[in-house]
Scaffold this active site. Structure first.
Site, PDB file in Angstrom:
ATOM      1  N   PRO A  70       0.777  -1.166  -0.053  1.00 30.53           N
ATOM      2  CA  PRO A  70      -0.024   0.010  -0.020  1.00 30.53           C
ATOM      3  C   PRO A  70       0.992   1.427  -0.036  1.00 30.53           C
ATOM      4  O   PRO A  70       1.704   1.496   0.823  1.00 30.53           O
ATOM      5  CB  PRO A  70      -0.833  -0.179   1.346  1.00 30.53           C
ATOM      6  CG  PRO A  70      -0.942  -1.520   1.492  1.00 30.53           C
ATOM      7  CD  PRO A  70       0.311  -2.295   0.994  1.00 30.53           C
ATOM      8  N   ASN A  71       0.370   2.282  -0.829  1.00 31.89           N
ATOM      9  CA  ASN A  71       0.600   3.651  -0.924  1.00 31.89           C
ATOM     10  C   ASN A  71       2.166   3.719  -1.634  1.00 31.89           C
ATOM     11  O   ASN A  71       2.568   4.768  -1.946  1.00 31.89           O
ATOM     12  CB  ASN A  71       1.024   4.334   0.654  1.00 31.89           C
ATOM     13  CG  ASN A  71      -0.404   4.210   1.111  1.00 31.89           C
ATOM     14  OD1 ASN A  71      -1.208   4.794   0.613  1.00 31.89           O
ATOM     15  ND2 ASN A  71      -0.615   3.631   2.111  1.00 31.89           N
ATOM     16  N   ARG A 129       4.966  11.050  -2.258  1.00 33.66           N
ATOM     17  CA  ARG A 129       4.364  11.235  -0.938  1.00 33.66           C
ATOM     18  C   ARG A 129       5.597  11.285   0.110  1.00 33.66           C
ATOM     19  O   ARG A 129       6.710  10.725  -0.084  1.00 33.66           O
ATOM     20  CB  ARG A 129       3.391   9.899  -0.513  1.00 33.66           C
ATOM     21  CG  ARG A 129       4.443   8.770  -0.042  1.00 33.66           C
ATOM     22  CD  ARG A 129       3.714   7.853   0.891  1.00 33.66           C
ATOM     23  NE  ARG A 129       4.197   6.462   0.805  1.00 33.66           N
ATOM     24  CZ  ARG A 129       4.104   5.523   1.801  1.00 33.66           C
ATOM     25  NH1 ARG A 129       3.352   5.979   2.864  1.00 33.66           N
ATOM     26  NH2 ARG A 129       4.832   4.603   1.649  1.00 33.66           N
ATOM     27  N   TYR A 186      10.797   9.207   2.163  1.00 36.08           N
ATOM     28  CA  TYR A 186      11.033   8.231   1.276  1.00 36.08           C
ATOM     29  C   TYR A 186      11.686   8.535  -0.124  1.00 36.08           C
ATOM     30  O   TYR A 186      12.037   7.713  -0.847  1.00 36.08           O
ATOM     31  CB  TYR A 186       9.351   7.543   0.822  1.00 36.08           C
ATOM     32  CG  TYR A 186       8.843   7.224   1.786  1.00 36.08           C
ATOM     33  CD1 TYR A 186       9.094   5.837   2.484  1.00 36.08           C
ATOM     34  CD2 TYR A 186       7.687   7.751   2.357  1.00 36.08           C
ATOM     35  CE1 TYR A 186       8.437   5.400   3.655  1.00 36.08           C
ATOM     36  CE2 TYR A 186       6.696   7.298   3.451  1.00 36.08           C
ATOM     37  CZ  TYR A 186       7.519   6.048   4.206  1.00 36.08           C
ATOM     38  OH  TYR A 186       6.462   5.650   5.093  1.00 36.08           O
ATOM     39  N   ASN A 234       8.291  -4.960  -0.133  1.00 29.68           N
ATOM     40  CA  ASN A 234       8.105  -3.974   0.544  1.00 29.68           C
ATOM     41  C   ASN A 234       6.861  -3.808   0.911  1.00 29.68           C
ATOM     42  O   ASN A 234       6.126  -3.579   0.043  1.00 29.68           O
ATOM     43  CB  ASN A 234       8.805  -2.616  -0.131  1.00 29.68           C
ATOM     44  CG  ASN A 234       8.611  -1.446   1.123  1.00 29.68           C
ATOM     45  OD1 ASN A 234       7.980  -1.614   1.788  1.00 29.68           O
ATOM     46  ND2 ASN A 234       9.013  -0.299   0.596  1.00 29.68           N
ATOM     47  N   ALA A 287       2.687  -0.741   4.890  1.00 29.45           N
ATOM     48  CA  ALA A 287       2.232  -0.480   6.370  1.00 29.45           C
ATOM     49  C   ALA A 287       1.553  -2.185   6.733  1.00 29.45           C
ATOM     50  O   ALA A 287       1.502  -2.588   7.878  1.00 29.45           O
ATOM     51  CB  ALA A 287       1.051   0.136   6.536  1.00 29.45           C
ATOM     52  N   GLU A 317      12.893  -8.760   2.953  1.00 27.76           N
ATOM     53  CA  GLU A 317      11.957  -7.661   3.248  1.00 27.76           C
ATOM     54  C   GLU A 317      12.953  -6.035   3.001  1.00 27.76           C
ATOM     55  O   GLU A 317      13.910  -6.092   3.567  1.00 27.76           O
ATOM     56  CB  GLU A 317      11.489  -7.749   4.847  1.00 27.76           C
ATOM     57  CG  GLU A 317      10.778  -6.778   5.371  1.00 27.76           C
ATOM     58  CD  GLU A 317      10.325  -6.971   6.926  1.00 27.76           C
ATOM     59  OE1 GLU A 317      10.893  -7.955   7.390  1.00 27.76           O
ATOM     60  OE2 GLU A 317       9.907  -6.095   7.466  1.00 27.76           O
ATOM     61  N   HIS A 366      12.471  -1.975   3.520  1.00 24.44           N
ATOM     62  CA  HIS A 366      12.082  -0.765   3.732  1.00 24.44           C
ATOM     63  C   HIS A 366      12.652   0.416   3.407  1.00 24.44           C
ATOM     64  O   HIS A 366      13.985   0.565   3.733  1.00 24.44           O
ATOM     65  CB  HIS A 366      11.793  -0.419   5.357  1.00 24.44           C
ATOM     66  CG  HIS A 366      10.763  -1.612   5.677  1.00 24.44           C
ATOM     67  ND1 HIS A 366       9.522  -1.702   5.471  1.00 24.44           N
ATOM     68  CD2 HIS A 366      11.266  -2.615   6.511  1.00 24.44           C
ATOM     69  CE1 HIS A 366       8.977  -2.893   6.184  1.00 24.44           C
ATOM     70  NE2 HIS A 366       9.946  -3.625   6.603  1.00 24.44           N
ATOM     71  N   ILE A 367      12.297   1.434   2.776  1.00 27.90           N
ATOM     72  CA  ILE A 367      12.905   2.539   2.106  1.00 27.90           C
ATOM     73  C   ILE A 367      13.467   3.306   3.310  1.00 27.90           C
ATOM     74  O   ILE A 367      14.483   3.823   3.210  1.00 27.90           O
ATOM     75  CB  ILE A 367      12.208   3.224   1.301  1.00 27.90           C
ATOM     76  CG1 ILE A 367      11.946   2.543   0.067  1.00 27.90           C
ATOM     77  CG2 ILE A 367      12.739   4.616   0.670  1.00 27.90           C
ATOM     78  CD1 ILE A 367      10.456   2.847  -0.794  1.00 27.90           C
ATOM     79  N   SER A 368      12.539   3.499   4.189  1.00 28.52           N
ATOM     80  CA  SER A 368      13.196   4.438   5.342  1.00 28.52           C
ATOM     81  C   SER A 368      13.565   3.563   6.651  1.00 28.52           C
ATOM     82  O   SER A 368      13.548   2.200   6.403  1.00 28.52           O
ATOM     83  CB  SER A 368      11.817   5.102   5.930  1.00 28.52           C
ATOM     84  OG  SER A 368      10.728   4.271   6.525  1.00 28.52           O
ATOM     85  N   ARG A 422      11.902   5.471  13.639  1.00 26.85           N
ATOM     86  CA  ARG A 422      10.337   6.067  13.559  1.00 26.85           C
ATOM     87  C   ARG A 422       9.521   5.655  14.528  1.00 26.85           C
ATOM     88  O   ARG A 422       9.971   5.142  15.750  1.00 26.85           O
ATOM     89  CB  ARG A 422       9.758   5.969  12.135  1.00 26.85           C
ATOM     90  CG  ARG A 422      10.897   6.440  11.012  1.00 26.85           C
ATOM     91  CD  ARG A 422      10.192   5.972   9.678  1.00 26.85           C
ATOM     92  NE  ARG A 422       9.062   6.861   9.346  1.00 26.85           N
ATOM     93  CZ  ARG A 422       8.313   6.439   8.384  1.00 26.85           C
ATOM     94  NH1 ARG A 422       8.362   5.562   7.485  1.00 26.85           N
ATOM     95  NH2 ARG A 422       7.036   7.181   8.366  1.00 26.85           N
ATOM     96  N   ARG A 442       6.171   1.293  13.879  1.00 28.50           N
ATOM     97  CA  ARG A 442       6.715   0.504  12.866  1.00 28.50           C
ATOM     98  C   ARG A 442       7.875  -0.333  13.320  1.00 28.50           C
ATOM     99  O   ARG A 442       8.666  -0.856  12.456  1.00 28.50           O
ATOM    100  CB  ARG A 442       7.265   1.784  11.992  1.00 28.50           C
ATOM    101  CG  ARG A 442       6.493   2.491  11.228  1.00 28.50           C
ATOM    102  CD  ARG A 442       7.017   3.898  10.430  1.00 28.50           C
ATOM    103  NE  ARG A 442       6.002   4.794  10.276  1.00 28.50           N
ATOM    104  CZ  ARG A 442       4.900   4.935   9.514  1.00 28.50           C
ATOM    105  NH1 ARG A 442       4.568   4.040   8.643  1.00 28.50           N
ATOM    106  NH2 ARG A 442       4.138   5.910   9.599  1.00 28.50           N
TER     107      ARG A 442
HETATM  108  O1  LIG Z   1       4.358   2.426   3.562  1.00 27.51           O
HETATM  109  C1  LIG Z   1       5.464   2.318   4.504  1.00 27.51           C
HETATM  110  C2  LIG Z   1       6.853   2.395   3.788  1.00 27.51           C
HETATM  111  C3  LIG Z   1       7.982   1.472   4.475  1.00 27.51           C
HETATM  112  O2  LIG Z   1       7.553   0.124   4.335  1.00 27.51           O
HETATM  113  C4  LIG Z   1       9.188   1.883   3.979  1.00 27.51           C
HETATM  114  O3  LIG Z   1       9.647   1.577   3.008  1.00 27.51           O
HETATM  115  O4  LIG Z   1       9.987   2.519   4.611  1.00 27.51           O
HETATM  116  C5  LIG Z   1       7.755   1.775   6.016  1.00 27.51           C
HETATM  117  C6  LIG Z   1       6.251   1.513   6.721  1.00 27.51           C
HETATM  118  O5  LIG Z   1       6.437   1.674   7.851  1.00 27.51           O
HETATM  119  C7  LIG Z   1       5.337   2.204   5.886  1.00 27.51           C
HETATM  120  O6  LIG Z   1       3.981   2.145   6.304  1.00 27.51           O
END
Ligand SMILES: O=C1C[C@@](O)(C(=O)O)C[C@@H](O)[C@@H]1O
Length: 143
Positions: A10-11, A18, A23, A72, A75, A96, A98-100, A105, A109
């Site tokens: 998602p997103n 965003r 990100y 990735n 959420a 797995e 995560h960009i961030s 954070r 998370r």
């Molecule tokens: O949508 C995302 C992106 C994420 O997976 C990342 O790539 O850093 C980190 C998640 O906590 C967040 O909900």
């Protein structure tokens, strides 16, 4: 040659637009090009959905089609036992991404269901994390 699934939850369709302060400005298209660059000729299938069920269906599809999964989950990382269960039904390596740097954070998370299955977890390297995971997948798949 093998197929590597690169799944985004998602997103992540909004990557580059965003919250760029978190990100970055790279887009999912950039992720795809980067993954292809380091795939050593293996096929990259880059897929994104905002729907949990679609991500699960792709993981099921990967059981038949893919040698490795780079994911990735967005959420869904922090909420989805169903994504974990689907990954547990996949036999190859799972990475797995995560960009961030999620551990810097919010506390919600810091927990990942997906980490219970992942063979490697990368956080905070921006889109370079995908490239590192694909390189590792290629190593494990072999020629
Ligand atoms: O949508 C995302 C992106 C994420 O997976 C990342 O790539 O850093 C980190 C998640 O906590 C967040 O909900």
């Amino acid at each position: 040659m093998a197929v590597i699934y690169v799944l985004n939850g998602p997103n992540l369709n909004l990557l580059g637009k965003r919250q760029p302060e978190i990100y970055g400005r790279d887009t999912l298209e950039d992720v795809e090009l980067l993954c292809r660059d380091v795939a050593g000729g293996h096929e990259i299938r880059c897929l994104q959905s905002n729907w949990e069920g679609q991500i699960i269906d792709w993981i099921h599809e990967a059981r038949e089609q893919a040698a490795a999964i780079v994911i990735n989950p967005g959420a869904l990382t922090h909420t989805s036992v169903a994504v974990l269960d689907a990954l547990n039904a996949f036999d190859g390596p799972v990475f797995e991404i995560h960009i961030s740097q999620v551990h810097k954070r919010e506390a919600f998370r810091h927990h990942s269901y997906v980490s219970l299955r992942a063979d490697g977890v990368i956080a905070g390297l921006g889109i370079e994390g995908y490239a590192a995971a694909v390189r590792r997948a290629v190593m494990l798949i072999g020629d």
